[in-house]
Design an enzyme around this catalytic site. Structure first.
Site, mmCIF file in Angstrom:
data_model
loop_
_atom_site.group_PDB
_atom_site.id
_atom_site.type_symbol
_atom_site.label_atom_id
_atom_site.label_comp_id
_atom_site.label_asym_id
_atom_site.label_seq_id
_atom_site.Cartn_x
_atom_site.Cartn_y
_atom_site.Cartn_z
ATOM 1 N N VAL A 132 -4.633 -3.639 0.290
ATOM 2 C CA VAL A 132 -3.456 -2.932 0.803
ATOM 3 C C VAL A 132 -3.226 -1.597 0.094
ATOM 4 O O VAL A 132 -2.315 -0.856 0.451
ATOM 5 C CB VAL A 132 -2.183 -3.801 0.667
ATOM 6 N N GLU A 133 -4.061 -1.285 -0.893
ATOM 7 C CA GLU A 133 -3.906 -0.006 -1.589
ATOM 8 C C GLU A 133 -5.080 0.917 -1.244
ATOM 9 O O GLU A 133 -5.047 1.578 -0.217
ATOM 10 C CB GLU A 133 -3.741 -0.252 -3.090
#
Length: 325
Positions: A132-133
């Site tokens: 998610v980063e």
């Protein structure tokens, strides 16, 4: 004949300043004996490694689609965090936790809100591969950087084995260790300049200690050196829509005692790092102080005490690159 004693003329401010500069004839202010300590000066680390780390900190090729660098979410010009409650990942979607400031992060005893890693290097390793980063993998990162002659040369200058995942992490961590913000007004006060704070700011520091804020926000970094339950004196999460990230350290240990437990954040530069808490739920410093009094201390401050504590917290803003944040 004995001459009568006469009062020496008061030296001029210029003469006093010269005497202090030369270490002659004037007492130098002594550091105060306080439970909080000033930040150390920025460490002198290998210049080439720091510069390589600085370039990598701004390098978007660390992300899977060349969209994000460390600097995208850790904006050094505005407090070292993000200007949004939740940073956007490589896919443009918001992450689930508020981005902590990178300033003074090297002084924290653990990294991430849940404290799941001990070092900056491990923190960097996880962010790059986070789905998610940055969403990448370390083989791709190494291949991308190796394909660029300028990085080949820079890595070869610092590391005998050139571009490797460990060396990327080390260079970035080395740069981040220089991201200290010393010389806040409070630091200058601790170092003996007792006139630099106003009477209200000094009272605010006293109230900070008397109410018990210092029990968790302690040490050189004024936090960042222990875990604490969010909601010691009252249930902060009662009546809120639960989120998995509210479980905090429980997600790491699966120990019931770690439910809703988080790393205590540093209060350094707190006036310029809104919003606050892991869920970005407090939009202002005033709101954050209210939450801390109710849920962590179980106390109700007078309006004057609260105002003075907030004035004290604003003295914790330090300097970076020679300028106040």
């Amino acid at each position: 004949m004995i001459r009568p004693l006469t009062r020496s003329p008061r030296p001029s401010p210029w003469a006093l300043g010269l005497a202090v500069a030369l270490g002659v004839g004037a007492a130098v202010a002594a550091p105060l004996d306080e439970p909080l300590k000033p930040l150390p000066p920025v460490p002198l680390l290998d210049v080439a490694t720091v510069e390589l780390g600085r370039q990598l900190f701004n390098e978007k090729r660390l992300s899977v689609n060349d969209s994000l660098s460390c600097a995208s979410c850790h904006q050094l010009a505005t407090g070292g965090g993000d200007d949004k409650p939740f940073s956007l990942g490589f896919d443009g979607k918001p992450v689930k936790l508020n981005t902590p400031t990178v300033f003074n992060a090297s002084l924290n005893f653990k990294q991430f809100w849940d404290g799941r890693v001990d070092t900056l290097e491990a923190q960097i390793e996880q962010v790059v591969i986070s789905p998610v980063e940055m969403g990448s993998d370390w083989k791709t990162v190494v291949d991308n950087l190796t394909a660029m002659p300028q990085y080949q040369a820079a890595f070869s200058q610092v590391y005998p084995d050139g571009v490797t995942a460990a060396n990327v992490q080390n260079a970035l961590a080395t740069y981040e260790r220089t991201l200290l913000t010393p010389n806040s007004r409070f630091d200058q006060y601790l170092q003996g300049d007792t006139e630099i704070l106003t009477r209200e700011e000094k009272y605010g520091y006293q109230r900070f200690k008397e109410y018990g804020c210092i029990a968790c926000h302690q040490g050189m970094n004024i936090g960042g050196n222990m875990f604490q339950k969010f909601g010691v004196m009252d249930d902060y999460f009662k009546g809120r829509t639960p989120a998995e990230t509210d479980l905090g350290r429980y997600l790491v240990t699966h120990d019931e005692e770690d439910r809703n437990v988080f790393k205590v954040p540093s209060l350094r530069n707190v006036a310029v790092t809104a919003p606050y808490f892991h869920n970005a739920s407090a939009k202002t410093l005033e709101e954050a102080v209210d939450v801390m009094f109710r849920f962590q201390l179980g106390r109700v401050p007078s309006a004057e005490d609260k105002d003075q504590i907030i004035k004290f917290l604003k003295t914790l803003t330090g300097q970076w690159a020679g300028k106040p944040l």
